[in-house]
Design a protein around this motif. Sequence first.
Motif, PDB file in Angstrom:
ATOM      1  N   MET A   1      17.220  -5.646  36.255  1.00  0.00           N
ATOM      2  CA  MET A   1      17.114  -7.089  35.715  1.00  0.00           C
ATOM      3  C   MET A   1      17.709  -8.054  36.703  1.00  0.00           C
ATOM      4  SD  MET A   1      17.210  -6.704  31.720  1.00  0.00           S
ATOM      5  CE  MET A   1      18.239  -5.483  31.571  1.00  0.00           C
ATOM      6  N   ILE A   2      19.014  -7.824  37.210  1.00  0.00           N
ATOM      7  CA  ILE A   2      19.604  -9.019  38.042  1.00  0.00           C
ATOM      8  C   ILE A   2      18.858  -8.996  39.360  1.00  0.00           C
ATOM      9  CG2 ILE A   2      21.855  -9.440  39.194  1.00  0.00           C
ATOM     10  CD1 ILE A   2      23.331  -8.197  36.577  1.00  0.00           C
ATOM     11  N   ALA A   3      18.252  -7.725  39.755  1.00  0.00           N
ATOM     12  CA  ALA A   3      17.594  -7.996  41.184  1.00  0.00           C
ATOM     13  C   ALA A   3      16.418  -8.821  41.041  1.00  0.00           C
ATOM     14  CB  ALA A   3      17.368  -6.683  41.646  1.00  0.00           C
ATOM     15  N   GLY A   4      15.738  -8.819  39.783  1.00  0.00           N
ATOM     16  CA  GLY A   4      14.716  -9.756  39.554  1.00  0.00           C
ATOM     17  C   GLY A   4      14.757 -11.325  39.931  1.00  0.00           C
ATOM     18  N   THR A   5      16.339 -11.535  39.950  1.00  0.00           N
ATOM     19  CA  THR A   5      16.547 -13.164  40.290  1.00  0.00           C
ATOM     20  C   THR A   5      16.258 -13.303  41.598  1.00  0.00           C
ATOM     21  OG1 THR A   5      18.878 -12.835  40.691  1.00  0.00           O
ATOM     22  CG2 THR A   5      18.215 -13.162  38.492  1.00  0.00           C
ATOM     23  N   ILE A   6      15.920 -12.516  42.508  1.00  0.00           N
ATOM     24  CA  ILE A   6      15.697 -12.680  43.923  1.00  0.00           C
ATOM     25  C   ILE A   6      14.715 -13.789  44.206  1.00  0.00           C
ATOM     26  CG2 ILE A   6      15.157 -11.663  46.108  1.00  0.00           C
ATOM     27  CD1 ILE A   6      16.898  -9.461  45.413  1.00  0.00           C
ATOM     28  N   PRO A   7      13.519 -13.595  43.861  1.00  0.00           N
ATOM     29  CA  PRO A   7      12.511 -14.633  44.054  1.00  0.00           C
ATOM     30  C   PRO A   7      12.958 -16.062  43.289  1.00  0.00           C
ATOM     31  CG  PRO A   7      11.473 -12.626  42.943  1.00  0.00           C
ATOM     32  CD  PRO A   7      13.150 -12.511  42.824  1.00  0.00           C
ATOM     33  N   LEU A   8      13.496 -16.054  42.297  1.00  0.00           N
ATOM     34  CA  LEU A   8      13.963 -17.292  41.654  1.00  0.00           C
ATOM     35  C   LEU A   8      15.028 -17.784  42.609  1.00  0.00           C
ATOM     36  CD1 LEU A   8      14.534 -15.990  37.865  1.00  0.00           C
ATOM     37  CD2 LEU A   8      12.571 -16.928  38.959  1.00  0.00           C
ATOM     38  N   ILE A   9      15.989 -17.013  43.036  1.00  0.00           N
ATOM     39  CA  ILE A   9      16.933 -17.746  43.923  1.00  0.00           C
ATOM     40  C   ILE A   9      16.403 -18.133  45.334  1.00  0.00           C
ATOM     41  CG2 ILE A   9      19.234 -17.219  45.205  1.00  0.00           C
ATOM     42  CD1 ILE A   9      19.842 -14.950  42.869  1.00  0.00           C
ATOM     43  N   THR A  10      15.469 -17.518  45.681  1.00  0.00           N
ATOM     44  CA  THR A  10      14.798 -17.955  47.067  1.00  0.00           C
ATOM     45  C   THR A  10      13.888 -19.064  46.713  1.00  0.00           C
ATOM     46  OG1 THR A  10      14.655 -15.555  47.725  1.00  0.00           O
ATOM     47  CG2 THR A  10      13.180 -17.009  48.750  1.00  0.00           C
ATOM     48  N   GLY A  11      13.300 -19.130  45.715  1.00  0.00           N
ATOM     49  CA  GLY A  11      12.605 -20.383  45.415  1.00  0.00           C
ATOM     50  C   GLY A  11      13.655 -21.747  45.417  1.00  0.00           C
TER      51      GLY A  11
ATOM     52  N   LEU B   1      13.238 -21.440  33.866  1.00  0.00           N
ATOM     53  CA  LEU B   1      12.738 -20.390  32.506  1.00  0.00           C
ATOM     54  C   LEU B   1      12.973 -19.098  32.883  1.00  0.00           C
ATOM     55  CD1 LEU B   1      11.649 -20.177  29.830  1.00  0.00           C
ATOM     56  CD2 LEU B   1       9.084 -20.441  30.893  1.00  0.00           C
ATOM     57  N   GLY B   2      12.742 -18.876  34.402  1.00  0.00           N
ATOM     58  CA  GLY B   2      12.829 -17.432  34.744  1.00  0.00           C
ATOM     59  C   GLY B   2      14.415 -17.160  34.452  1.00  0.00           C
ATOM     60  N   PHE B   3      15.154 -17.798  34.943  1.00  0.00           N
ATOM     61  CA  PHE B   3      16.632 -17.390  34.905  1.00  0.00           C
ATOM     62  C   PHE B   3      17.219 -17.374  33.519  1.00  0.00           C
ATOM     63  CE2 PHE B   3      17.432 -19.484  39.390  1.00  0.00           C
ATOM     64  CZ  PHE B   3      18.038 -18.225  39.670  1.00  0.00           C
ATOM     65  N   CYS B   4      16.510 -18.104  32.643  1.00  0.00           N
ATOM     66  CA  CYS B   4      16.733 -17.825  31.224  1.00  0.00           C
ATOM     67  C   CYS B   4      16.518 -16.660  30.484  1.00  0.00           C
ATOM     68  CB  CYS B   4      16.131 -18.932  30.474  1.00  0.00           C
ATOM     69  SG  CYS B   4      16.969 -20.685  30.723  1.00  0.00           S
TER      70      CYS B   4
ATOM     71  N   LEU C   1      18.190 -11.095  28.871  1.00  0.00           N
ATOM     72  CA  LEU C   1      18.028  -9.589  28.858  1.00  0.00           C
ATOM     73  C   LEU C   1      19.268  -9.203  29.335  1.00  0.00           C
ATOM     74  CD1 LEU C   1      14.586  -9.443  30.637  1.00  0.00           C
ATOM     75  CD2 LEU C   1      14.911  -8.573  28.310  1.00  0.00           C
ATOM     76  N   VAL C   2      19.925  -9.681  30.246  1.00  0.00           N
ATOM     77  CA  VAL C   2      21.368  -9.259  30.754  1.00  0.00           C
ATOM     78  C   VAL C   2      22.534  -9.463  29.863  1.00  0.00           C
ATOM     79  CG1 VAL C   2      22.976  -9.356  32.789  1.00  0.00           C
ATOM     80  CG2 VAL C   2      20.413  -9.341  33.226  1.00  0.00           C
ATOM     81  N   SER C   3      22.449 -10.505  29.079  1.00  0.00           N
ATOM     82  CA  SER C   3      23.485 -10.927  28.068  1.00  0.00           C
ATOM     83  C   SER C   3      23.634  -9.789  27.239  1.00  0.00           C
ATOM     84  CB  SER C   3      23.321 -12.241  27.535  1.00  0.00           C
ATOM     85  OG  SER C   3      22.241 -12.127  26.748  1.00  0.00           O
ATOM     86  N   GLY C   4      22.609  -9.271  26.566  1.00  0.00           N
ATOM     87  CA  GLY C   4      22.752  -8.343  25.638  1.00  0.00           C
ATOM     88  C   GLY C   4      23.260  -6.789  26.089  1.00  0.00           C
ATOM     89  N   GLN C   5      22.925  -6.736  27.565  1.00  0.00           N
ATOM     90  CA  GLN C   5      23.692  -5.583  28.325  1.00  0.00           C
ATOM     91  C   GLN C   5      25.048  -5.829  28.387  1.00  0.00           C
ATOM     92  OE1 GLN C   5      22.004  -2.762  29.153  1.00  0.00           O
ATOM     93  NE2 GLN C   5      20.340  -3.744  28.097  1.00  0.00           N
TER      94      GLN C   5
END
Length: 179
Positions: free
Chosen positions: A68-78, A100-103, A108-112
């Motif tokens: 899930m954290i790796a899913g932020t790569i396109p967001l950070i890149t953008g 919205l993607g970061f949220c 998802l990660v905060s619950g983990q």
Amino acid sequence: VVPPFLAAAIRFLTTGLLLYGFVRLRGAPRPTLREWRSLALLGTLVIFLDYSAYFWGERYVSSGTAAMIAGTIPLITGLLEMLAFRQRAFRWSALLTILLGFCGVAVLVSGQVKGGQPLLPSLALVGGCVAWSLGMVLSRSIPLPSSRAVTAGAEMIIGGTLLLSTAAMSGELRHIPHI
């Protein structure tokens, strides 16, 4: 069990040496000094920083959380492309979509994290994602070899060497063989 930095070093050094050697034997030109500087930067960001964080962090964080954290790569890149390096035109709609993607990832990660996933390794994984994204954005504007295979192999050799140095400094080489 092979420790994390040594595992990553073996993976990238072996692959990088094989790939670089193969394409050089097939006639691909060797990188110039200027290109080697760019490759050193990319090898540090994309291979060393990203994968050292990832291999270390996954010892403490579940693979689902890491994914899930790796899913932020396109967001950070953008964000980097649009706000920091201005490689893409600023658009409010794009910024809102990225936020919205970061949220979504944060929910998802905060619950983990509340459920027992440690915070520091999770933050290390985020730092690795930032390093990878920065490397990808920079790769569009720095001098690199014309051969993508030479570029990939050299980056892996540099990153793998840094990972091996980290393995040595952290004491992972004391008890060889690990296998």
